[in-house]
Design an enzyme around this catalytic site. Structure first.
Site: not given
Length: 262
Positions: A22-23, A59, A63, A106, A109, A129, A132, A137
């Site tokens: 899922k990277r 990644a 989501l 993220g 982040e 973001e 999207r 966050g």
């Protein structure tokens, strides 16, 4: 198999994101495993390296898991990221982050809460973001903005701009550029250097500097005096200073080969 693997190498804790299919997108289970690994590293290591398995560091947010969350679930989820990430950024030991492939959303982040970042050629950085319909966050508005500044952060979020490793270094996101496939080795090398420092010095470097930066001028100077006095008064500091004065300590390796006295 944990979604964040833990491996001790001497005094260094190596934390590896382990969701390559899922990277290394961050879901709640991975965040929980990261928290467990961070707490273990704080208890038994002198420095840590954070890396990822596979072609991509991360990644970002998963989501698929978050798209159906309610408002309050979203708030509590974000605060959960903050809680774990703060234990890295304001923890007991320094973190060196080895970056490759996607460092997106993220993932950026997470990288931003480390203390030193090393990137390989081909690493790319983005904050999509805005495209999207969401907002960062995982602490990025504070931590990533500290690295690159608000105007650059806004540019990336508004336009979806993707940075190369070289551009990320110019932006202050990346500290070192490594050879292809060499980010982990360089991060481990740097972590070993930091692990040789006095633990109290490391603790104050990663905790005091950030708070001094966020405080007023007079408050910052006061905090600096207290931190300096705390470190200088310890037996370990006195021993290290005596070794330096007696020419028993290693000198700084400066580029032109001259002896440095620092």
């Amino acid at each position: 198999m944990p979604l964040v693997e833990y491996q001790p190498i001497g005094d260094i804790a190596v934390l590896t994101l382990n969701r390559p299919e899922k990277r290394n997108a961050m879901n709640d289970a991975m965040l929980g495993d990261l928290g467990v690994a961070v707490d273990r590293a704080a208890a038994e290591a002198k420095a840590a390296v954070l890396r990822a398995r596979g072609k991509h560091f991360s990644a970002g947010l998963d989501l698929a898991e978050h798209v159906e969350k309610s408002l309050m679930q979203g708030i509590f989820g974000s605060r959960g990221w903050h809680a774990v990430f703060d234990r890295i950024r304001y923890g007991a030991i320094p973190y060196f982050v080895a970056l490759n492939g996607a460092v997106v959303g993220g993932g950026l982040e997470l990288a931003a809460v480390g203390h030193v970042r090393v990137a390989e050629p081909g690493t790319y950085f983005a904050l999509p973001e805005g495209q999207r319909g969401i907002f960062v966050g995982g602490g990025g508005s504070v931590n990533a903005t500290r690295l690159m500044g608000a105007p650059r952060m806004m540019d990336m979020m508004l336009t979806g701009r993707v940075l190369t490793a070289e551009e990320a270094e110019r932006y202050g996101i990346v500290n070192y550029l490594a050879a292809p496939g060499g980010a982990f080795d360089k991060a481990l090398e740097l972590a070993r250097v930091a692990a040789g420092n006095a633990p109290l010095s490391n603790y104050l470097i990663i905790n005091a500097l950030q708070r001094i930066h966020d405080s007023g001028h007079d408050e910052g100077l006061f905090f600096e005096s207290v931190a300096a006095s705390l470190t200088q008064s310890t037996p370990e500091a006195r021993q290290r200073l005596r070794a330096f004065l007696e020419k028993k300590a290693a000198r700084l390796p400066i580029p032109n080969g001259e002896e440095a006295r620092g």
